[in-house]
Design a protein around this motif. Sequence first.
Motif, short mmCIF file in Angstrom:
data_model
loop_
_atom_site.label_atom_id
_atom_site.label_comp_id
_atom_site.label_asym_id
_atom_site.label_seq_id
_atom_site.Cartn_x
_atom_site.Cartn_y
_atom_site.Cartn_z
N ARG A 15 0.84 -1.20 0.00
CA ARG A 15 0.00 0.00 0.00
C ARG A 15 0.88 1.26 0.00
NH1 ARG A 15 -5.10 -0.22 0.83
NH2 ARG A 15 -5.00 -2.19 1.92
N GLY A 16 1.99 1.21 0.72
CA GLY A 16 2.90 2.34 0.79
C GLY A 16 3.68 2.60 -0.49
N LEU A 17 3.68 1.65 -1.39
CA LEU A 17 4.37 1.82 -2.67
C LEU A 17 3.52 2.59 -3.69
CD1 LEU A 17 5.71 -1.83 -3.19
CD2 LEU A 17 7.11 0.20 -2.76
N VAL A 18 2.22 2.48 -3.58
CA VAL A 18 1.32 2.94 -4.63
C VAL A 18 1.42 4.44 -4.91
CG1 VAL A 18 -1.10 3.14 -5.35
CG2 VAL A 18 -0.29 1.02 -4.29
N MET A 19 1.18 5.28 -3.92
CA MET A 19 1.12 6.73 -4.18
C MET A 19 2.47 7.33 -4.59
SD MET A 19 -1.90 7.60 -4.45
CE MET A 19 -1.51 9.31 -4.76
N PRO A 20 3.57 7.00 -3.91
CA PRO A 20 4.83 7.60 -4.38
C PRO A 20 5.22 7.13 -5.77
CG PRO A 20 5.24 6.14 -2.51
CD PRO A 20 3.76 6.26 -2.67
N ALA A 21 4.91 5.88 -6.10
CA ALA A 21 5.20 5.39 -7.46
C ALA A 21 4.32 6.10 -8.48
CB ALA A 21 5.01 3.88 -7.54
N HIS A 22 3.06 6.32 -8.13
CA HIS A 22 2.14 7.03 -9.01
C HIS A 22 2.62 8.47 -9.25
CE1 HIS A 22 -1.67 8.31 -10.79
NE2 HIS A 22 -1.61 9.35 -9.98
N THR A 23 3.01 9.14 -8.17
CA THR A 23 3.51 10.51 -8.27
C THR A 23 4.76 10.58 -9.13
OG1 THR A 23 2.58 11.04 -6.11
CG2 THR A 23 4.35 12.47 -6.91
N LEU A 24 5.70 9.68 -8.88
CA LEU A 24 6.96 9.66 -9.63
C LEU A 24 6.69 9.40 -11.10
CD1 LEU A 24 10.03 9.89 -9.44
CD2 LEU A 24 10.09 7.42 -9.01
N LYS A 25 5.79 8.49 -11.40
CA LYS A 25 5.43 8.18 -12.79
C LYS A 25 4.92 9.43 -13.50
CE LYS A 25 1.30 6.89 -13.40
NZ LYS A 25 0.03 6.16 -13.31
N SER A 26 3.99 10.12 -12.88
CA SER A 26 3.38 11.29 -13.51
C SER A 26 4.38 12.42 -13.71
CB SER A 26 2.22 11.79 -12.66
OG SER A 26 1.25 10.78 -12.54
N GLU A 27 5.17 12.69 -12.68
CA GLU A 27 6.13 13.79 -12.77
C GLU A 27 7.24 13.49 -13.76
OE1 GLU A 27 7.33 14.84 -8.79
OE2 GLU A 27 5.41 15.75 -8.35
N ALA A 28 7.72 12.26 -13.78
CA ALA A 28 8.78 11.90 -14.72
C ALA A 28 8.30 12.07 -16.16
CB ALA A 28 9.24 10.46 -14.48
N ARG A 29 7.10 11.59 -16.42
CA ARG A 29 6.59 11.67 -17.79
C ARG A 29 6.28 13.10 -18.21
NH1 ARG A 29 3.43 5.97 -17.91
NH2 ARG A 29 5.19 4.78 -18.73
N GLN A 30 5.97 13.97 -17.26
CA GLN A 30 5.74 15.38 -17.58
C GLN A 30 6.98 15.98 -18.25
OE1 GLN A 30 5.06 17.85 -14.14
NE2 GLN A 30 4.91 19.71 -15.35
N PHE A 31 8.16 15.53 -17.83
CA PHE A 31 9.42 16.05 -18.36
C PHE A 31 10.01 15.16 -19.45
CE2 PHE A 31 9.17 18.16 -14.24
CZ PHE A 31 9.36 19.47 -14.64
N GLY A 32 9.28 14.13 -19.86
CA GLY A 32 9.77 13.24 -20.90
C GLY A 32 10.59 12.08 -20.36
N GLY A 33 10.62 11.88 -19.06
CA GLY A 33 11.39 10.79 -18.45
C GLY A 33 10.68 9.46 -18.65
N GLU A 34 10.76 8.95 -19.87
CA GLU A 34 9.99 7.77 -20.25
C GLU A 34 10.40 6.50 -19.51
OE1 GLU A 34 7.19 7.62 -22.07
OE2 GLU A 34 7.38 9.80 -21.98
N ALA B 209 8.05 4.62 -16.86
CA ALA B 209 7.61 3.23 -17.09
C ALA B 209 7.94 2.34 -15.89
CB ALA B 209 8.27 2.68 -18.35
N LEU B 210 9.12 2.52 -15.31
CA LEU B 210 9.48 1.71 -14.14
C LEU B 210 8.59 2.06 -12.95
CD1 LEU B 210 11.21 -0.38 -12.70
CD2 LEU B 210 12.94 1.41 -12.31
N ALA B 211 8.35 3.34 -12.73
CA ALA B 211 7.48 3.75 -11.63
C ALA B 211 6.06 3.21 -11.84
CB ALA B 211 7.47 5.27 -11.50
N GLU B 212 5.58 3.24 -13.08
CA GLU B 212 4.25 2.70 -13.38
C GLU B 212 4.21 1.19 -13.13
OE1 GLU B 212 0.83 2.95 -16.77
OE2 GLU B 212 2.92 2.96 -17.46
N ASP B 213 5.26 0.49 -13.52
CA ASP B 213 5.34 -0.94 -13.29
C ASP B 213 5.26 -1.25 -11.79
OD1 ASP B 213 5.70 -3.67 -14.01
OD2 ASP B 213 7.86 -3.49 -13.71
N ILE B 214 6.01 -0.50 -11.00
CA ILE B 214 5.99 -0.69 -9.55
C ILE B 214 4.60 -0.37 -8.99
CG2 ILE B 214 6.89 0.20 -7.36
CD1 ILE B 214 9.63 0.54 -8.88
#
Length: 134
Positions: free
Chosen positions: A50-69, A73-78
């Motif tokens: 449960r503790g993995l979900v939100m920080p991974a979701h946040t990291l996924k969104s922010e990384a992709r905002q800057f093109g960090g594909e 993708a790894l954050a989304e997988d997690i």
Amino acid sequence: MDEILVDWDEFRATRTQLGAAFVRILGYFREDGTKSVAAIEEAMRARDARGLVMPAHTLKSEARQFGGERLGALAEDIEMFARHCVESQVSPEEYLPRVVALRPLFEETLGALEREANPLVQRRPAGFDRAIGF
């Protein structure tokens, strides 16, 4: 993973869209991303899916905002695996190698983004050295 490290077209589009706020927002990504990676690592140490979900979701969104594909993708997988673990009530420890790979990938991605964003970085055309015989 086959994804490119940074989608530079996405990076440039974000830079154009954010204008003067771009460098400040990139600084927030550094701060928030560092916190997200630390929270993911801590949740994994605690085997807390449960503790993995939100920080991974946040990291996924922010990384992709800057093109960090690749990072996105790894954050989304997690994130998706952690959601599965929550629903199935199983430990996320199977994803430990992916979580271990997250920090170096975050640092590599952030370094590339910051180098590109730095207006003081002098860029030469490709092949410049060869053209003048160096």
